[in-house]
Design a protein around this motif. Structure first.
Motif, PDB file in Angstrom:
ATOM      1  N   GLN A  12       0.951  -1.318  -0.432  1.00 19.17           N
ATOM      2  CA  GLN A  12      -0.105   0.030   0.221  1.00 19.17           C
ATOM      3  C   GLN A  12       1.014   1.424   0.039  1.00 19.17           C
ATOM      4  O   GLN A  12       0.288   1.699   0.298  1.00 19.17           O
ATOM      5  CB  GLN A  12      -0.969  -0.106   1.379  1.00 19.17           C
ATOM      6  N   GLY A  13       2.449   1.377   0.245  1.00 15.24           N
ATOM      7  CA  GLY A  13       2.614   2.528  -0.227  1.00 15.24           C
ATOM      8  C   GLY A  13       4.498   2.380   0.026  1.00 15.24           C
ATOM      9  O   GLY A  13       5.334   1.343  -0.037  1.00 15.24           O
ATOM     10  N   LEU A  14       5.028   3.477   0.265  1.00 20.98           N
ATOM     11  CA  LEU A  14       6.506   3.204   0.392  1.00 20.98           C
ATOM     12  C   LEU A  14       7.236   3.836   1.511  1.00 20.98           C
ATOM     13  O   LEU A  14       6.850   5.450   1.862  1.00 20.98           O
ATOM     14  CB  LEU A  14       7.235   3.741  -1.661  1.00 20.98           C
ATOM     15  N   THR A  15       8.380   3.184   2.180  1.00 18.59           N
ATOM     16  CA  THR A  15       8.326   3.763   3.401  1.00 18.59           C
ATOM     17  C   THR A  15      10.358   4.132   3.236  1.00 18.59           C
ATOM     18  O   THR A  15      10.530   2.828   2.696  1.00 18.59           O
ATOM     19  CB  THR A  15       8.000   2.736   4.586  1.00 18.59           C
ATOM     20  N   ALA A  16      10.498   5.258   3.463  1.00 13.79           N
ATOM     21  CA  ALA A  16      11.738   5.675   4.076  1.00 13.79           C
ATOM     22  C   ALA A  16      12.656   5.400   5.043  1.00 13.79           C
ATOM     23  O   ALA A  16      11.854   5.495   6.266  1.00 13.79           O
ATOM     24  CB  ALA A  16      12.220   6.411   2.847  1.00 13.79           C
ATOM     25  N   LEU A  17      13.578   4.796   5.645  1.00  9.95           N
ATOM     26  CA  LEU A  17      14.244   5.179   6.995  1.00  9.95           C
ATOM     27  C   LEU A  17      15.610   5.374   6.462  1.00  9.95           C
ATOM     28  O   LEU A  17      17.022   4.757   6.619  1.00  9.95           O
ATOM     29  CB  LEU A  17      13.566   3.792   7.734  1.00  9.95           C
ATOM     30  N   VAL A  18      16.545   6.252   7.961  1.00  7.11           N
ATOM     31  CA  VAL A  18      18.083   6.055   7.630  1.00  7.11           C
ATOM     32  C   VAL A  18      18.237   6.056   9.124  1.00  7.11           C
ATOM     33  O   VAL A  18      17.742   6.487   9.702  1.00  7.11           O
ATOM     34  CB  VAL A  18      17.817   7.974   7.229  1.00  7.11           C
ATOM     35  N   LEU A  19      19.426   5.668   8.749  1.00  8.50           N
ATOM     36  CA  LEU A  19      19.672   4.855  10.026  1.00  8.50           C
ATOM     37  C   LEU A  19      21.551   5.095  10.067  1.00  8.50           C
ATOM     38  O   LEU A  19      21.747   5.879   9.530  1.00  8.50           O
ATOM     39  CB  LEU A  19      20.392   3.685   9.930  1.00  8.50           C
ATOM     40  N   GLU A  31      12.351   8.134   9.514  1.00  9.26           N
ATOM     41  CA  GLU A  31      11.192   7.382   8.951  1.00  9.26           C
ATOM     42  C   GLU A  31      10.759   8.539   7.863  1.00  9.26           C
ATOM     43  O   GLU A  31       9.526   9.356   8.945  1.00  9.26           O
ATOM     44  CB  GLU A  31      10.667   6.796   9.763  1.00  9.26           C
ATOM     45  N   ARG A  32       9.666   7.903   7.255  1.00 15.50           N
ATOM     46  CA  ARG A  32       8.692   8.379   6.354  1.00 15.50           C
ATOM     47  C   ARG A  32       7.888   7.790   5.164  1.00 15.50           C
ATOM     48  O   ARG A  32       8.467   7.043   4.476  1.00 15.50           O
ATOM     49  CB  ARG A  32       9.337   9.783   5.562  1.00 15.50           C
ATOM     50  N   SER A  33       6.670   7.702   5.342  1.00 13.19           N
ATOM     51  CA  SER A  33       6.294   6.802   4.648  1.00 13.19           C
ATOM     52  C   SER A  33       5.406   7.437   3.304  1.00 13.19           C
ATOM     53  O   SER A  33       5.172   9.108   3.627  1.00 13.19           O
ATOM     54  CB  SER A  33       5.248   5.993   5.093  1.00 13.19           C
ATOM     55  N   LEU A  34       4.283   7.425   2.479  1.00 15.42           N
ATOM     56  CA  LEU A  34       3.267   7.372   0.927  1.00 15.42           C
ATOM     57  C   LEU A  34       2.833   6.371   1.409  1.00 15.42           C
ATOM     58  O   LEU A  34       3.247   5.046   0.974  1.00 15.42           O
ATOM     59  CB  LEU A  34       4.393   8.411   0.411  1.00 15.42           C
ATOM     60  N   ALA A  35       1.371   6.588   0.790  1.00 14.37           N
ATOM     61  CA  ALA A  35       0.802   6.274   0.168  1.00 14.37           C
ATOM     62  C   ALA A  35       0.257   5.824  -1.133  1.00 14.37           C
ATOM     63  O   ALA A  35      -0.034   6.802  -1.495  1.00 14.37           O
ATOM     64  CB  ALA A  35      -0.759   6.356   1.354  1.00 14.37           C
ATOM     65  N   PHE A  36       0.047   5.248  -1.804  1.00  7.51           N
ATOM     66  CA  PHE A  36       0.050   4.380  -3.170  1.00  7.51           C
ATOM     67  C   PHE A  36      -1.418   5.269  -3.195  1.00  7.51           C
ATOM     68  O   PHE A  36      -1.535   6.520  -4.196  1.00  7.51           O
ATOM     69  CB  PHE A  36       0.373   3.052  -3.331  1.00  7.51           C
ATOM     70  N   GLU A  73      13.590  12.668  -3.864  1.00  7.50           N
ATOM     71  CA  GLU A  73      13.639  14.109  -4.462  1.00  7.50           C
ATOM     72  C   GLU A  73      12.699  14.690  -2.891  1.00  7.50           C
ATOM     73  O   GLU A  73      13.578  15.476  -1.942  1.00  7.50           O
ATOM     74  CB  GLU A  73      12.247  14.529  -5.368  1.00  7.50           C
ATOM     75  N   TRP A  74      12.252  14.224  -2.095  1.00  7.60           N
ATOM     76  CA  TRP A  74      12.000  14.654  -0.848  1.00  7.60           C
ATOM     77  C   TRP A  74      12.828  14.529  -0.074  1.00  7.60           C
ATOM     78  O   TRP A  74      13.450  14.996   0.839  1.00  7.60           O
ATOM     79  CB  TRP A  74      10.453  13.620  -0.004  1.00  7.60           C
ATOM     80  N   LEU A  75      13.627  13.130   0.758  1.00  6.11           N
ATOM     81  CA  LEU A  75      14.645  13.274   1.129  1.00  6.11           C
ATOM     82  C   LEU A  75      15.631  14.162   0.422  1.00  6.11           C
ATOM     83  O   LEU A  75      16.732  14.760   1.280  1.00  6.11           O
ATOM     84  CB  LEU A  75      15.870  12.374   0.798  1.00  6.11           C
ATOM     85  N   ALA A  76      15.976  14.719  -0.903  1.00  6.16           N
ATOM     86  CA  ALA A  76      17.226  15.781  -1.107  1.00  6.16           C
ATOM     87  C   ALA A  76      16.762  16.726  -0.757  1.00  6.16           C
ATOM     88  O   ALA A  76      17.175  17.303  -0.504  1.00  6.16           O
ATOM     89  CB  ALA A  76      16.913  15.633  -2.253  1.00  6.16           C
ATOM     90  N   SER A  77      15.192  17.323   0.288  1.00  6.03           N
ATOM     91  CA  SER A  77      14.962  18.664   0.282  1.00  6.03           C
ATOM     92  C   SER A  77      14.491  18.410   1.567  1.00  6.03           C
ATOM     93  O   SER A  77      14.521  19.557   2.093  1.00  6.03           O
ATOM     94  CB  SER A  77      13.456  18.531  -0.024  1.00  6.03           C
ATOM     95  N   GLU A  78      15.013  17.363   2.234  1.00 10.64           N
ATOM     96  CA  GLU A  78      14.337  16.924   4.054  1.00 10.64           C
ATOM     97  C   GLU A  78      16.116  17.920   4.998  1.00 10.64           C
ATOM     98  O   GLU A  78      16.883  17.417   4.005  1.00 10.64           O
ATOM     99  CB  GLU A  78      14.755  15.595   4.191  1.00 10.64           C
ATOM    100  N   ARG A  79      15.926  18.884   5.609  1.00 10.72           N
ATOM    101  CA  ARG A  79      17.244  19.511   5.786  1.00 10.72           C
ATOM    102  C   ARG A  79      17.245  18.625   6.825  1.00 10.72           C
ATOM    103  O   ARG A  79      18.888  19.161   8.114  1.00 10.72           O
ATOM    104  CB  ARG A  79      16.989  20.751   6.795  1.00 10.72           C
ATOM    105  N   SER A  80      16.507  17.558   7.777  1.00  6.50           N
ATOM    106  CA  SER A  80      16.864  17.141   9.417  1.00  6.50           C
ATOM    107  C   SER A  80      18.455  16.856   8.893  1.00  6.50           C
ATOM    108  O   SER A  80      18.392  15.860  10.572  1.00  6.50           O
ATOM    109  CB  SER A  80      15.752  16.515   9.670  1.00  6.50           C
ATOM    110  N   PHE A  81      18.871  16.009   7.925  1.00  9.03           N
ATOM    111  CA  PHE A  81      20.149  15.173   7.595  1.00  9.03           C
ATOM    112  C   PHE A  81      20.741  15.708   6.498  1.00  9.03           C
ATOM    113  O   PHE A  81      19.726  16.370   5.343  1.00  9.03           O
ATOM    114  CB  PHE A  81      19.184  13.615   8.057  1.00  9.03           C
ATOM    115  N   ASP A  82      22.393  15.187   6.277  1.00  5.35           N
ATOM    116  CA  ASP A  82      22.505  15.725   5.063  1.00  5.35           C
ATOM    117  C   ASP A  82      22.753  14.312   4.175  1.00  5.35           C
ATOM    118  O   ASP A  82      23.355  13.376   4.654  1.00  5.35           O
ATOM    119  CB  ASP A  82      24.480  16.092   5.901  1.00  5.35           C
ATOM    120  N   ILE A  83      22.159  14.621   3.280  1.00  3.92           N
ATOM    121  CA  ILE A  83      22.118  13.171   1.953  1.00  3.92           C
ATOM    122  C   ILE A  83      23.727  12.985   1.887  1.00  3.92           C
ATOM    123  O   ILE A  83      23.903  11.911   0.786  1.00  3.92           O
ATOM    124  CB  ILE A  83      21.354  13.624   0.565  1.00  3.92           C
ATOM    125  N   GLY A  84      24.526  13.810   1.638  1.00  2.00           N
ATOM    126  CA  GLY A  84      25.576  13.483   1.279  1.00  2.00           C
ATOM    127  C   GLY A  84      26.693  12.368   2.320  1.00  2.00           C
ATOM    128  O   GLY A  84      27.376  11.933   2.404  1.00  2.00           O
TER     129      GLY A  84
END
Ligand code: XUL
Length: 531
Positions: A12-19, A31-36, A73-84
């Motif tokens: 039903q959706g996609l979740t991303a989790l950064v550890l 941790e963020r989810s989107l629903a299809f 795209e959302w992860l790249a725009s997120e400021r709470s962590f550095d995608i680098g």
């Protein structure tokens, strides 16, 4: 900084989790989810799928890729962590679903134009725009034909880890070959959802991870390679259409230039994705036999680790590879969260009222039983859906709420007996419904075991991030033991542990037998026999 990104592309959706694994840490930073249905409404799915003809359930492979693109795209725009800081990426996907690609796919994936969005560029790579998913029940004739060609269900189970099941990829491929021969001819690659999404990230054709590859009825689970006899029994020219199977810790390559140039991601290592259940095994820290994991999602699953494969054609137990080495056994129930929601909606409840109804009713439900087969069921095999009640008045809303939960837990406890002969004392619960203490109390009482909910609720996404970490270390010459990988993960929420109540345990000891009898009788009268 050493960050590891894990995805879970579920029904039903996609979740991303950064550890964050910097300096011995294992901290979930995001941790963020989107629903299809809600977030990608243009694909017009309901609960993430399309229901077609009798028993046919499909979905859109383009939507899965599109969702991945939007999440990146959302992860790249997120400021709470550095995608680098992202060092490696892996993922998990709903199992068994197949993605049929034409000859253009390889080239398109390699040369994605970072000046343009992903989905329109991928729109023409599919030889079938719809992918069958695990809820599909339409391939009984193909299962029977494969079974006959390989010497029966038992023989198929011994070879591939599972008897032929309708949702498994082999029977689904055979159906495409039989019913849409032109599309089959136009297909040069058949991916599982996991290897397809790996390929989208790496910009190249990815191999299959053994745990997920075992969900096809095509893999020799002992040799961990495609079983020629099973390929021959399924469709001609299949070997060249399937990706190779590679060890779980395989790094497919760096994140492709599409993602780096478009969003500024680093050349993080892309590690083969696996199935959601093998990934949940890792995320639950189940690296040896003993405890069982229970995932309460769109499907409910019970699973455990085993050193040796013990496939059986009896019941609905499957043997998959465990990403940590060894094997996992799993039993899958189709009437999971959608059945809980259907009963909730039938009585006009919201979740708090659902929980109150569970609290207001007594264990054992005064003998009232329900078979919550709102959809055709996988375990046991039931083709004609319908809710069945015994000693249970349809108008008694609280009793019906208790009945659906007790039914799901008793079915799981009864059918999971084939997974292990040992008495199970601990259950690790994950998935959306694992936040509900009242449901976990019924689970603890029915299994007579302590239940520990997973802190994040998404063991599959956590497992994906941990696999990314493990493969990254491996690629740098550090062969970490799985317990070291897991050490420091605050995955289990011990404070929320639920213990069985002795009085209730004895009630369920008896009721489980009556439930099994009710289930046997009803399944026998409503299922078409499998040959
Ligand atoms: C397992 C199964 C489901 C899917 C969707 O065999 O069919 O659990 O993986 O989650």
């Amino acid at each position: 900084m050493a960050l590891f990104l894990g995805f879970d592309s579920s029904t039903q959706g996609l979740t991303a989790l950064v550890l964050d694994c910097t300096g011995g840490e294992r901290r979930v930073v995001l941790e963020r989810s989107l629903a299809f249905d809600r977030d990608l409404p243009e694909y017009r799915t309901r609960n993430g799928v399309w229901r077609r003809g009798v028993g046919e359930v499909t979905s859109s492979p383009l939507m899965w890729a599109d969702a991945l693109g939007r999440m990146m795209e959302w992860l790249a725009s997120e400021r709470s962590f550095d995608i680098g800081g992202i060092a490696a990426i892996s993922g998990a996907a709903q199992q068994h679903g197949s993605v049929f690609l034409n000859a253009s796919a390889g080239g398109v994936l390699q040369a994605l134009d970072s000046g343009n969005p992903l989905a329109p560029q991928l729109a023409r790579v599919f030889s079938r725009e719809e992918s069958p998913v695990w809820m599909d029940e339409s391939t009984t004739p193909q299962c029977d034909a494969i079974s006959r060609a390989l010497g029966g269900r038992e023989a198929v189970a011994r070879l591939t880890g599972s008897a032929p099941f309708e949702r498994f990829t082999g029977p689904q491929i055979r159906k495409v070959f039989e019913h849409a021969p032109d599309a089959y001819r136009a297909t040069s690659r058949i991916h599982l959802i996991s290897s397809f999404l790996t390929s989208v990230l790496a910009g190249r054709d990815a191999p299959l991870e053994p745990g997920d590859a075992a969900g096809t009825n095509l893999l020799d689970i002992h040799a961990c390679e495609w079983a020629q006899a099973a390929l021959d029994a399924t469709a001609p020219g299949l070997r060249e259409r399937l990706p190779p199977v590679a060890p779980s810790a395989t790094v497919v390559g760096p994140l492709s230039s599409y993602w780096r140039d478009r969003y500024g991601f680093p050349p993080a290592l892309v590690v083969t994705w696996t199935g959601d259940n093998p990934s949940a095994l890792v995320g639950s820290g189940l690296f040896s036999a003993g405890a069982l994991g229970i995932s309460l999602g769109t499907s409910d699953t019970v699973f455990g680790f085993s050193e040796e494969p013990r496939p059986t054609a009896a019941g609905s137990c499957h043997v998959f590879g465990a990403p940590s080495g060894g094997y996992m056994s799993l039993v899958c129930f189709r009437n999971g969260s959608l059945a809980r929601e259907a009963v909730r909606d039938l009585y006009g409840y919201d979740w708090p009222a659902f929980s109150r109804a569970l609290r207001a009713t007594a264990a054992g439900n005064r003998g009232g039983l329900m078979l919550p087969w709102l959809e055709p069921e996988i375990t046991p095999h039931v083709t004609q859906p319908g809710l069945r009640r015994l000693n249970l008045a349809a108008h008694d809303a609280p009793a019906n709420v208790r009945a659906v939960i007790e039914a799901q837990m008793m079915a799981m406890a009864n059918h999971a007996a084939v997974i292990t002969r040992q008495r199970v004392q601990r259950l690790l619960a994950t998935g959306g419904a694992s936040v509900n203490r009242e449901i976990l109390q019924v689970m603890a009482d029915v299994f007579d075991a302590e239940v520990i909910p997973m802190a994040s609720g998404n063991a599959a996404a956590l497992g994906a991030a941990l696999r990314a970490f493990h493969a990254y270390e491996h690629a740098h010459g550090r062969r970490l033991d799985w317990n070291e990988v897991y050490d420091g993960v605050e995955a289990a929420d011990y404070a929320a542990r639920v213990l069985p109540v002795e009085g209730n345990v004895s009630i369920y000891r008896d009721l489980r037998k009556r439930y099994a009898e009710f289930e046997r009788t009803e399944a026998a009268t409503t299922a078409e026999p499998r040959s």
